[in-house]
Scaffold this motif. Structure first.
Motif, PDB file in Angstrom:
ATOM      1  N   LEU A  73       0.846  -1.178   0.000  1.00  0.00           N
ATOM      2  CA  LEU A  73       0.000   0.000   0.000  1.00  0.00           C
ATOM      3  C   LEU A  73       0.890   1.240   0.000  1.00  0.00           C
ATOM      4  CD1 LEU A  73      -3.068   0.542   0.177  1.00  0.00           C
ATOM      5  CD2 LEU A  73      -2.714   1.008   2.605  1.00  0.00           C
ATOM      6  N   CYS A  74       0.667   2.112  -0.957  1.00  0.00           N
ATOM      7  CA  CYS A  74       1.433   3.357  -1.020  1.00  0.00           C
ATOM      8  C   CYS A  74       1.054   4.224   0.173  1.00  0.00           C
ATOM      9  CB  CYS A  74       1.148   4.087  -2.325  1.00  0.00           C
ATOM     10  SG  CYS A  74       1.889   5.728  -2.403  1.00  0.00           S
ATOM     11  N   GLN A  75       2.045   4.633   0.969  1.00  0.00           N
ATOM     12  CA  GLN A  75       1.768   5.402   2.177  1.00  0.00           C
ATOM     13  C   GLN A  75       1.432   6.861   1.867  1.00  0.00           C
ATOM     14  OE1 GLN A  75       1.697   3.809   5.359  1.00  0.00           O
ATOM     15  NE2 GLN A  75       1.642   2.194   3.815  1.00  0.00           N
ATOM     16  N   ARG A  76       1.528   7.238   0.610  1.00  0.00           N
ATOM     17  CA  ARG A  76       1.256   8.628   0.247  1.00  0.00           C
ATOM     18  C   ARG A  76      -0.169   8.770  -0.302  1.00  0.00           C
ATOM     19  NH1 ARG A  76       6.163  11.212  -2.739  1.00  0.00           N
ATOM     20  NH2 ARG A  76       5.733   9.483  -4.142  1.00  0.00           N
ATOM     21  N   CYS A  77      -0.534   7.909  -1.249  1.00  0.00           N
ATOM     22  CA  CYS A  77      -1.874   8.047  -1.831  1.00  0.00           C
ATOM     23  C   CYS A  77      -2.814   6.932  -1.381  1.00  0.00           C
ATOM     24  CB  CYS A  77      -1.792   8.086  -3.357  1.00  0.00           C
ATOM     25  SG  CYS A  77      -1.249   6.521  -4.097  1.00  0.00           S
ATOM     26  N   LEU A  78      -2.305   5.988  -0.575  1.00  0.00           N
ATOM     27  CA  LEU A  78      -3.095   4.884  -0.041  1.00  0.00           C
ATOM     28  C   LEU A  78      -3.700   3.990  -1.123  1.00  0.00           C
ATOM     29  CD1 LEU A  78      -4.735   6.666   3.025  1.00  0.00           C
ATOM     30  CD2 LEU A  78      -2.629   5.344   2.912  1.00  0.00           C
ATOM     31  N   ARG A 138       6.080   3.462  -1.027  1.00  0.00           N
ATOM     32  CA  ARG A 138       5.239   4.334  -1.848  1.00  0.00           C
ATOM     33  C   ARG A 138       5.635   4.254  -3.299  1.00  0.00           C
ATOM     34  NH1 ARG A 138       6.906  10.048   0.968  1.00  0.00           N
ATOM     35  NH2 ARG A 138       8.880  10.365  -0.080  1.00  0.00           N
ATOM     36  N   HIS A 139       4.704   4.688  -4.136  1.00  0.00           N
ATOM     37  CA  HIS A 139       4.943   4.749  -5.575  1.00  0.00           C
ATOM     38  C   HIS A 139       6.200   5.573  -5.876  1.00  0.00           C
ATOM     39  CE1 HIS A 139       0.407   4.292  -5.969  1.00  0.00           C
ATOM     40  NE2 HIS A 139       0.813   3.477  -6.905  1.00  0.00           N
ATOM     41  N   ALA A 140       6.769   5.346  -7.018  1.00  0.00           N
ATOM     42  CA  ALA A 140       7.757   6.285  -7.540  1.00  0.00           C
ATOM     43  C   ALA A 140       7.017   7.607  -7.764  1.00  0.00           C
ATOM     44  CB  ALA A 140       8.318   5.759  -8.853  1.00  0.00           C
ATOM     45  N   ALA A 143       4.647   8.003 -10.557  1.00  0.00           N
ATOM     46  CA  ALA A 143       3.571   7.027 -10.670  1.00  0.00           C
ATOM     47  C   ALA A 143       2.508   7.237  -9.605  1.00  0.00           C
ATOM     48  CB  ALA A 143       4.125   5.610 -10.558  1.00  0.00           C
ATOM     49  N   CYS A 144       2.774   8.132  -8.662  1.00  0.00           N
ATOM     50  CA  CYS A 144       1.869   8.307  -7.525  1.00  0.00           C
ATOM     51  C   CYS A 144       0.861   9.409  -7.824  1.00  0.00           C
ATOM     52  CB  CYS A 144       2.672   8.666  -6.280  1.00  0.00           C
ATOM     53  SG  CYS A 144       1.646   8.755  -4.803  1.00  0.00           S
ATOM     54  N   ALA A 145      -0.407   9.123  -7.561  1.00  0.00           N
ATOM     55  CA  ALA A 145      -1.468  10.106  -7.817  1.00  0.00           C
ATOM     56  C   ALA A 145      -1.181  11.407  -7.083  1.00  0.00           C
ATOM     57  CB  ALA A 145      -2.804   9.533  -7.381  1.00  0.00           C
ATOM     58  N   ILE A 146      -0.781  11.306  -5.808  1.00  0.00           N
ATOM     59  CA  ILE A 146      -0.599  12.517  -5.003  1.00  0.00           C
ATOM     60  C   ILE A 146       0.672  13.263  -5.381  1.00  0.00           C
ATOM     61  CG2 ILE A 146      -0.075  13.320  -2.679  1.00  0.00           C
ATOM     62  CD1 ILE A 146      -2.270  11.588  -1.654  1.00  0.00           C
TER      63      ILE A 146
HETATM   64 ZN   LIG Z   1       1.036   6.571  -4.357  1.00  0.00          ZN
END
Ligand SMILES: [Zn+2]
Length: 171
Positions: A73-78, A138-140, A143-146
């Protein structure tokens, strides 16, 4: 050598190395019980290969290779994402603890295992997976929505000065 790796798989690691044996298996994530709390899904498998041999100094070693992905689970955008795993480690096998180098002499690229008649293979793999996991997965950034949203917002706030110059020139 046809063999599978499961909870009960143990090897005599020094003999395994001396005979240059190898086991290879595609292991379902479900088998890694200590990882379960960190995974968002148990779907998936890891390609695991353990081989033995002797190096140029005639020291017995094991080589562990693990490839695949862990759904975290990405800790930034969940949102869930696949954390790529590509482990390739070599362990020198030593007979007793006296042969282990002092911590200050230990090279970054050298790992050691004590010789063991019944070394649990799955446990070794799971230990390395736990070490490979980031503290805050977290995503690169791209690649991360947030993170992507933040980057776009910053670009609007701070337009490229040269772009503005170009706009002036073209008037
Ligand atoms: Zn993310």
């Amino acid at each position: 050598m046809a063999a599978s790796i499961n909870q009960g798989t143990v090897i005599n690691n020094i003999e395994f190395a001396q005979k240059a044996l190898e086991i290879h298996d595609i292991i379902p994530l479900l088998q890694f019980t200590r990882l379960q709390d960190l995974l968002v899904s148990q779907q998936g498998k890891l390609d695991c290969r353990l081989s033995g041999g002797r190096d140029a100094n005639n020291s017995a070693y094991l080589q562990l290779q693990v490839k695949g992905a862990l759904p975290l689970l990405c800790q930034r955008c969940l949102q869930p994402f696949d954390f790529g795993v590509d482990i390739d480690l070599r362990y020198k096998i030593v007979r007793d603890e006296a042969q282990l180098p002092a911590p200050e002499d230990e090279g970054d690229d050298e790992d050691f295992l004590l010789s063991q008649a019944d070394m649990p293979v799955l446990e070794l793999i799971e230990d390395e997976l736990l070490l490979a996991l980031p503290m805050a997965p977290r995503h690169a950034d791209d690649a991360c929505a947030i993170a992507g949203g933040e980057a776009a917002a910053n670009a609007l706030k701070n337009p490229n000065p040269f772009a503005r110059l170009e706009a002036l020139k073209s008037k």
